[in-house]
Scaffold this motif. Structure first.
Motif, mmCIF file in Angstrom:
data_model
loop_
_atom_site.group_PDB
_atom_site.id
_atom_site.type_symbol
_atom_site.label_atom_id
_atom_site.label_comp_id
_atom_site.label_asym_id
_atom_site.label_seq_id
_atom_site.Cartn_x
_atom_site.Cartn_y
_atom_site.Cartn_z
ATOM 1 N N UNK A 178 0.843 -1.196 0.000
ATOM 2 C CA UNK A 178 0.000 0.000 0.000
ATOM 3 C C UNK A 178 0.881 1.251 0.000
ATOM 4 N N UNK A 179 0.352 2.384 -0.438
ATOM 5 C CA UNK A 179 1.141 3.622 -0.468
ATOM 6 C C UNK A 179 1.710 3.983 0.901
ATOM 7 N N UNK A 180 0.919 3.819 1.957
ATOM 8 C CA UNK A 180 1.414 4.172 3.289
ATOM 9 C C UNK A 180 2.482 3.205 3.786
ATOM 10 N N UNK A 217 8.650 -15.817 5.184
ATOM 11 C CA UNK A 217 9.608 -15.048 5.963
ATOM 12 C C UNK A 217 9.086 -13.627 6.123
ATOM 13 N N UNK A 218 9.606 -12.894 7.117
ATOM 14 C CA UNK A 218 9.265 -11.491 7.306
ATOM 15 C C UNK A 218 10.234 -10.625 6.525
ATOM 16 N N UNK A 219 9.674 -9.756 5.685
ATOM 17 C CA UNK A 219 10.481 -8.847 4.872
ATOM 18 C C UNK A 219 10.297 -7.425 5.384
ATOM 19 N N UNK A 220 11.393 -6.749 5.623
ATOM 20 C CA UNK A 220 11.340 -5.371 6.086
ATOM 21 C C UNK A 220 11.266 -4.423 4.887
ATOM 22 N N UNK A 221 10.200 -3.634 4.831
ATOM 23 C CA UNK A 221 10.053 -2.603 3.805
ATOM 24 C C UNK A 221 10.554 -1.291 4.412
ATOM 25 N N UNK A 222 11.657 -0.737 3.925
ATOM 26 C CA UNK A 222 12.183 0.498 4.531
ATOM 27 C C UNK A 222 11.281 1.694 4.218
ATOM 28 N N UNK A 223 11.282 2.718 5.077
ATOM 29 C CA UNK A 223 10.499 3.938 4.798
ATOM 30 C C UNK A 223 10.928 4.583 3.481
ATOM 31 N N UNK A 224 9.980 5.253 2.848
ATOM 32 C CA UNK A 224 10.215 5.946 1.566
ATOM 33 C C UNK A 224 10.654 4.981 0.465
ATOM 34 N N UNK A 233 10.358 -7.518 -5.624
ATOM 35 C CA UNK A 233 10.181 -6.296 -6.424
ATOM 36 C C UNK A 233 8.905 -5.606 -5.941
ATOM 37 N N UNK A 234 9.061 -4.401 -5.410
ATOM 38 C CA UNK A 234 7.934 -3.700 -4.793
ATOM 39 C C UNK A 234 7.006 -3.104 -5.840
ATOM 40 N N UNK A 235 5.724 -3.264 -5.602
ATOM 41 C CA UNK A 235 4.696 -2.710 -6.477
ATOM 42 C C UNK A 235 3.683 -1.967 -5.607
ATOM 43 N N UNK A 236 3.646 -0.631 -5.741
ATOM 44 C CA UNK A 236 2.722 0.173 -4.946
ATOM 45 C C UNK A 236 1.333 0.075 -5.555
ATOM 46 N N UNK A 237 0.368 -0.312 -4.735
ATOM 47 C CA UNK A 237 -0.995 -0.537 -5.203
ATOM 48 C C UNK A 237 -1.941 0.405 -4.455
ATOM 49 N N UNK A 238 -2.729 1.143 -5.194
ATOM 50 C CA UNK A 238 -3.714 2.048 -4.600
ATOM 51 C C UNK A 238 -4.963 1.290 -4.163
ATOM 52 N N UNK A 239 -5.634 1.755 -3.113
ATOM 53 C CA UNK A 239 -6.919 1.147 -2.737
ATOM 54 C C UNK A 239 -7.922 1.294 -3.883
ATOM 55 N N UNK A 240 -8.813 0.318 -4.074
ATOM 56 C CA UNK A 240 -9.753 0.382 -5.203
ATOM 57 C C UNK A 240 -10.766 1.516 -5.079
ATOM 58 N N UNK A 241 -11.115 1.920 -3.831
ATOM 59 C CA UNK A 241 -12.100 2.994 -3.641
ATOM 60 C C UNK A 241 -11.566 4.005 -2.628
ATOM 61 N N UNK A 242 -11.916 5.258 -2.816
ATOM 62 C CA UNK A 242 -11.491 6.330 -1.909
ATOM 63 C C UNK A 242 -12.733 7.058 -1.399
#
Length: 314
Positions: free
Chosen positions: A226-228, A245-252, A278-287
């Motif tokens: 997610x974006x956040x 396994x647990x993967x750490x996603x660094x800030x920014x 490979x990170x893929x930023x996915x937006x929520x389907x509804x806002x």
């Protein structure tokens, strides 16, 4: 008694290689075989073709025949054939005739002498190759597989006469990769005249995986976030071939960023490959209105940020 033009009989040239002559023999033998041919002179033509192949199909005999043919117009050659014609009704040279002609014409025993009793040369059987699909998970460990295939049996004309079903239990080593070939000695077609059997080659084909892409011994997996999560960083569980396994996603973190997980790729004899997330930023389907307001606040707080700034510099 006549020395025939065996090249003309076979429909080939004296300069043609053995493969061309063999192909011509198989084609003609099939056409004029008395059991299947409807040609009126099939039996005589078949005998003639077989006699031509007996000479031209052997490299040494062919060379000796070429030597005789080159001297067919010499007086001594004609004298020999005319003399034998007066004592025989034969239409072509026999084994003994060749011996006599060599002794008379070249002053030595025929190199053909005694060959009629020699054993046919050994011939190795043909190799076979089949593709073996293997799942990625299977490729990580040595395992046994049961394979089934058909052994072709060829007739004298080189055509497949029948196929014999065969089943083998084989051991697939750990760490096989796509395109790798495994040799099973002696499991191909049978050799001839005491020759060894051919081999069976297994070509490994790694089956496509729903999550992982294979890059040599490394693996790649696309990880949706997610974006956040990209902005704030987080820890998430991702699958490997054996466990999670647990993967750490660094800030920014950025979309398309590659995170390396060492040793979680494919095994090999030297070392294990790596897994790349490979990170893929996915937006929520509804806002909804609240979320939209928060995005608006974020946009205002980052008003000075221009993700397309590099375009302006170029």
């Amino acid at each position: 008694m006549e020395l025939k033009d065996y090249y003309a009989i076979m429909g080939v040239k004296p300069t043609d290689d053995m493969k061309t002559i063999k192909t011509a023999y198989r084609r003609l033998a099939k056409k004029y075989h008395p059991d299947v041919s409807k040609e009126p002179d099939a039996e005589e033509r078949f005998k003639e073709i077989a006699q031509a192949w007996e000479i031209l199909g052997d490299e040494q005999r062919r060379a000796e025949y070429d030597e005789l043919w080159a001297h067919r117009n010499d007086p001594k050659f004609k004298q020999f054939t005319q003399h034998n014609n007066s004592h025989s009704n034969q239409q072509s040279f026999s084994q003994e005739d060749f011996d006599d002609l060599y002794a008379s014409f070249f002053g030595q025993g025929s190199p053909f002498e005694g060959r009629h009793s020699r054993q046919a040369p050994r011939q190795r059987g043909q190799d076979l190759e089949i593709e073996l699909p293997v799942f990625l998970e299977e490729a990580q460990e040595e395992h046994k597989r049961t394979i089934s295939y058909h052994l072709p049996v060829y007739n004298v004309f080189g055509m497949i006469e029948k196929e014999i079903p065969k089943t083998l239990n084989v051991k697939i080593p750990a760490g096989v990769v796509d395109g790798q070939r495994i040799r099973l000695k002696g499991q191909g077609t049978a050799g001839e005249n005491g020759g060894e059997n051919g081999d069976l080659w297994l070509t490994i084909r790694i089956a496509p995986h729903p999550l992982f892409d294979v890059k040599g011994h490394d693996l790649e997996i696309v990880v949706p976030i997610a974006p956040w999560e990209a902005a704030l960083g987080t820890k998430i569980a991702i699958p490997t071939l054996k466990d999670k396994i647990l993967l750490t996603i660094p800030p920014a973190s950025q979309a398309g960023q590659r995170l390396r997980i060492k040793g979680k790729g494919l095994v090999s004899k030297q070392k294990s490959g790596d897994l790349y997330a490979i990170l893929k930023v996915v937006m929520p389907p509804k806002v909804d209105e609240k979320t939209h307001s928060l995005w608006q606040q974020l946009a205002e707080a980052q008003a000075d940020y221009n993700p397309r700034k590099n375009w302006e510099n170029k």
